[in-house]
Scaffold this motif. Structure first.
Motif, short mmCIF file in Angstrom:
data_model
loop_
_atom_site.label_atom_id
_atom_site.label_comp_id
_atom_site.label_asym_id
_atom_site.label_seq_id
_atom_site.Cartn_x
_atom_site.Cartn_y
_atom_site.Cartn_z
N GLY A 91 0.65 -1.24 -0.08
CA GLY A 91 0.09 -0.09 0.16
C GLY A 91 0.97 1.27 -0.11
N VAL A 92 2.03 1.14 0.76
CA VAL A 92 2.82 2.41 0.61
C VAL A 92 3.34 2.39 -0.75
CG1 VAL A 92 5.25 3.30 1.30
CG2 VAL A 92 3.75 2.31 3.29
N TRP A 93 3.59 1.72 -1.43
CA TRP A 93 4.25 1.93 -3.05
C TRP A 93 2.99 2.11 -3.81
CZ3 TRP A 93 9.06 2.08 -4.31
CH2 TRP A 93 10.10 1.51 -3.58
N ILE A 94 1.74 1.86 -3.45
CA ILE A 94 0.70 2.28 -4.46
C ILE A 94 0.59 3.76 -4.05
CG2 ILE A 94 -1.80 2.10 -4.77
CD1 ILE A 94 -1.62 -0.87 -4.17
N ALA A 95 0.57 4.29 -2.59
CA ALA A 95 0.25 5.48 -2.40
C ALA A 95 1.48 6.45 -3.06
CB ALA A 95 0.30 5.68 -0.91
N SER A 96 2.65 5.98 -3.03
CA SER A 96 3.66 6.59 -3.56
C SER A 96 3.59 6.92 -5.20
CB SER A 96 5.08 6.10 -3.25
OG SER A 96 5.33 5.85 -1.99
N TYR A 97 3.13 6.01 -5.69
CA TYR A 97 2.63 6.09 -7.21
C TYR A 97 1.87 6.94 -7.37
CZ TYR A 97 1.60 4.79 -11.96
OH TYR A 97 1.15 4.73 -13.35
N ALA A 98 0.66 6.93 -6.53
CA ALA A 98 -0.57 7.95 -6.97
C ALA A 98 -0.02 9.30 -6.65
CB ALA A 98 -1.51 7.35 -5.72
N PHE A 99 0.86 9.58 -5.75
CA PHE A 99 1.44 10.97 -5.62
C PHE A 99 2.42 11.15 -6.74
CE2 PHE A 99 4.87 13.68 -3.92
CZ PHE A 99 4.56 14.58 -3.38
N LEU A 100 3.07 10.43 -7.36
CA LEU A 100 3.69 10.73 -8.61
C LEU A 100 2.82 10.97 -9.72
CD1 LEU A 100 6.73 8.27 -8.62
CD2 LEU A 100 6.83 10.78 -7.88
N CYS A 101 1.60 10.39 -9.64
CA CYS A 101 0.69 10.72 -10.81
C CYS A 101 0.00 11.96 -10.68
CB CYS A 101 -0.39 9.37 -10.73
SG CYS A 101 0.34 7.70 -11.30
N TYR A 102 -0.18 12.40 -9.31
CA TYR A 102 -0.96 13.54 -9.44
C TYR A 102 0.02 14.70 -9.34
CZ TYR A 102 -4.06 17.04 -6.96
OH TYR A 102 -4.98 18.04 -6.95
N PHE A 103 1.56 14.55 -8.96
CA PHE A 103 2.49 15.45 -9.05
C PHE A 103 3.70 14.95 -10.27
CE2 PHE A 103 0.63 16.53 -5.00
CZ PHE A 103 0.29 17.74 -4.93
N PRO A 104 3.30 14.76 -11.46
CA PRO A 104 4.08 14.00 -12.39
C PRO A 104 5.53 14.73 -12.40
CG PRO A 104 2.40 15.52 -13.52
CD PRO A 104 2.25 15.47 -12.03
N ARG A 105 5.77 16.05 -11.93
CA ARG A 105 6.94 16.62 -12.08
C ARG A 105 7.98 16.13 -11.04
NH1 ARG A 105 6.98 20.85 -15.90
NH2 ARG A 105 4.92 21.76 -16.37
N MET A 106 7.47 15.31 -10.06
CA MET A 106 8.36 15.12 -9.06
C MET A 106 9.10 13.76 -9.65
SD MET A 106 7.54 16.90 -6.46
CE MET A 106 8.30 15.88 -5.22
N VAL A 132 -4.46 4.56 -13.47
CA VAL A 132 -5.45 3.41 -13.20
C VAL A 132 -4.41 2.17 -14.06
CG1 VAL A 132 -7.30 2.34 -14.70
CG2 VAL A 132 -7.46 4.31 -13.47
N LEU A 133 -3.82 2.59 -14.76
CA LEU A 133 -2.86 1.49 -15.57
C LEU A 133 -1.81 1.15 -14.68
CD1 LEU A 133 -2.00 3.17 -19.10
CD2 LEU A 133 -3.68 1.43 -18.58
N GLY A 134 -1.36 1.82 -13.77
CA GLY A 134 -0.16 1.47 -12.78
C GLY A 134 -0.80 0.62 -11.46
N VAL A 135 -2.01 0.98 -11.21
CA VAL A 135 -2.51 0.07 -9.96
C VAL A 135 -3.08 -1.08 -10.46
CG1 VAL A 135 -4.54 0.28 -8.24
CG2 VAL A 135 -2.91 2.32 -8.93
N SER A 136 -3.69 -1.38 -12.00
CA SER A 136 -4.18 -2.44 -12.28
C SER A 136 -3.41 -3.67 -12.06
CB SER A 136 -4.55 -2.24 -13.98
OG SER A 136 -5.47 -1.32 -14.07
N PRO A 137 -2.12 -3.81 -12.28
CA PRO A 137 -1.30 -4.83 -11.99
C PRO A 137 -1.48 -5.45 -10.46
CG PRO A 137 -0.25 -3.88 -13.49
CD PRO A 137 -1.24 -2.79 -13.04
N PHE A 138 -1.62 -4.52 -9.68
CA PHE A 138 -1.76 -4.84 -8.11
C PHE A 138 -3.29 -5.10 -7.81
CE2 PHE A 138 1.50 -1.53 -8.28
CZ PHE A 138 2.52 -1.97 -7.53
N ILE A 139 -4.33 -4.79 -8.50
CA ILE A 139 -5.62 -5.30 -8.34
C ILE A 139 -5.51 -6.81 -9.03
CG2 ILE A 139 -7.86 -5.09 -9.10
CD1 ILE A 139 -7.33 -2.04 -9.19
#
Length: 507
Positions: A133-148, A258-265
């Protein structure tokens, strides 16, 4: 020559003599074909390899030289031709260079497999939902702030240096400056780390080959080796033209999330254990409410699913046929595979789960990926070597099961085909996943014996039909009582042949 006692033959008649056949019967031609592809399961392979001692560090060089190279290689051998200097053609093909580079690669590839294990732990939820879940949250943060994403290399370097920061022990003085510890050299060939890297390379080669075999049937549709290539190209162009005006309206942040979280689902344990079996049952038109979701498929729905897979497999085989096959008469030849079950060292009458059997490595082997069909049947192994002298041969031709191929079968079988007939070159042996060869009498008896009308005859997911010790009473799943008296199983393989008049002319 016989005479007629009740007919008077005039004395001036001449009896006609039968003339020899103008077209005598030609003898059947013998054609060699490979065995069906039925790779042994890990448990069977481990049992077969248990009688021999294998040392990876001592036998690797010998196996590499004997299997990867021809008898003699010239000094300047360069199979890869290129007009420019490339990394793949930097050195000529040489046994000493290959051996040295392979040993160096095995000793230094450890960090790559360490990273692979960590990624697999995160993706497959092996360390719990909090870790993933921590890695999913980190990926979601990068998706919301892509410049990071531009700061990710800095975070990686800082993490490595902080993780390896030397922490002094309480007994050491803070003012004391010890010299930095040297970097550990690569592991030697006799070490456990070197053998662990070798094991990882072995499994990675198998996984890559499995992925290649999975995707290779799609290649003909992309390289103009199939009649559907034009259709695929047309759909690709239409989708391209459709997306051009829609591109500014697509939310890229949401799309990449959605594309990044689909493999985890997809790899979540709940999805694998509950949702996918329910979807599989829904496709077959029968969802069983309540109970264990992993056992939703009954014998009838399993037969429908197997029938659908057979039709899809036949559609793919038909798509690969050449023009000479389409205009020729085609038939099928049959082959039966026979095995017997032998109890293991600790055969128990109590029921256990498939996970327990996998944990001890002595699962009730149902062969070739057929899982879950024999839960609780006890430990033991299926093998052709367990067949008794009075049993069927490991490979038989006739439907009665007693007409063996003859001799010791290693990798090829010899079939007698009539003149002008040949095997279809674009396909191989296919298992009969329906068990259609089982007689209707046996099926009706088995259905009535089940008590609830559910069909217990037929084949399992891999095409096996289980019988008792005397090869009778065919069923999809063996009975618990068979463990004491013995049990056997059979599987039918089919392959298509076609008639080619040119073979008669060349004979």
């Amino acid at each position: 020559m016989s005479t007629f006692d009740y007919v008077e033959i005039p004395p001036d008649t001449i009896r006609l003599q039968s003339s020899p056949a103008s077209d005598p019967v030609r003898p059947f031609t013998k054609i060699s074909t490979s065995l069906p592809s039925c790779s042994p399961t890990p448990a069977a392979a481990a049992a077969a390899a248990g009688s021999t001692t294998f040392s990876p560090t001592k036998s690797l060089s010998t196996l590499l030289l004997n299997t990867s190279f021809p008898a003699s290689i010239p000094t300047s051998a360069s199979p890869r031709k290129s007009s420019t200097a490339l990394l793949s053609t930097r050195d000529p093909l040489s046994i000493p260079i290959t051996t040295v580079n392979f040993r160096r690669f095995v000793a230094r590839v450890g960090p790559v497999f360490w990273l692979q294990d960590r990624v697999e732990e995160v993706l497959m939820w092996r360390c719990g939902w909090k870790y993933t879940g921590v890695w999913i949250a980190s990926y979601a943060f990068l998706c919301y702030f892509p410049r990071m994403v531009l700061l990710v290399p800095h975070v990686i370097l800082a993490s490595i240096m902080l993780y390896t920061y030397p922490t002094p022990s309480p007994s050491e003085s803070i003012s004391t400056k010890n010299p930095p510890a040297p970097i550990a050299p690569p592991p030697s060939e006799e070490s456990v780390d070197w053998q662990a890297n070798l094991q990882a390379i072995q499994n990675l080669m198998g996984a890559f080959s499995d992925g290649y075999d999975l995707l290779s049937p799609l290649a003909p549709h992309l390289i103009h080796r199939s009649t559907h290539t034009s259709l695929v190209l047309t759909l690709n162009l239409l989708s391209f033209l459709f997306l051009l005006p829609v591109l500014p309206l697509i939310p890229l942040r949401l799309l990449f999330f959605v594309l990044g979280v689909s493999p985890f689902i997809w790899t979540h344990p709940v999805t694998q254990a509950r949702i996918l079996p329910l979807l599989k049952a829904a496709v077959n038109g029968c969802i069983v409410k309540g109970g264990n979701a992993s056992a939703t498929l009954t014998g009838m729905t399993s037969s429908k699913y197997a029938n659908m897979k057979i039709k899809l497999r036949r559609w793919i085989d038909d798509d690969r046929l050449d023009d000479k096959h389409w205009g020729a008469e085609m038939r099928e030849v049959e082959l039966w595979e026979n095995e017997r079950w032998t109890p293991g060292p600790s055969s128990s009458s109590s029921f256990v789960t498939q996970d327990d059997l996998d944990a001890v490595g002595l699962g009730f082997d149902v062969g070739d990926g057929s899982r879950g069909a024999l839960l609780g049947a006890g430990t033991g192994t299926w093998s052709k070597t367990n067949l008794r002298p009075a049993d069927r041969a490991p490979w038989t031709r006739a439907r009665d099961g007693w007409s063996g191929v003859g001799g010791e079968v290693s990798s090829n079988l010899t079939f007698s085909l009539a003149l002008g007939w040949a095997f279809v070159e674009t396909e191989g042996w296919r298992p009969d996943a329906l068990g259609s060869w089982v007689s209707t009498v046996s099926v009706s008896n088995s259905c009535s014996a089940s008590g609830n009308g559910d069909p217990v005859s037929g084949a399992d997911d891999s095409g096996w039909v289980y019988t008792n010790d005397v090869w009778a009473d065919p069923r999809r799943i063996p009975l618990e009582a068979w463990k004491a008296s013995g049990m056997t199983r059979r599987r039918r393989w089919v392959r298509r042949v076609y008639f080619d008049p040119a073979l008669i002319e060349n004979a």
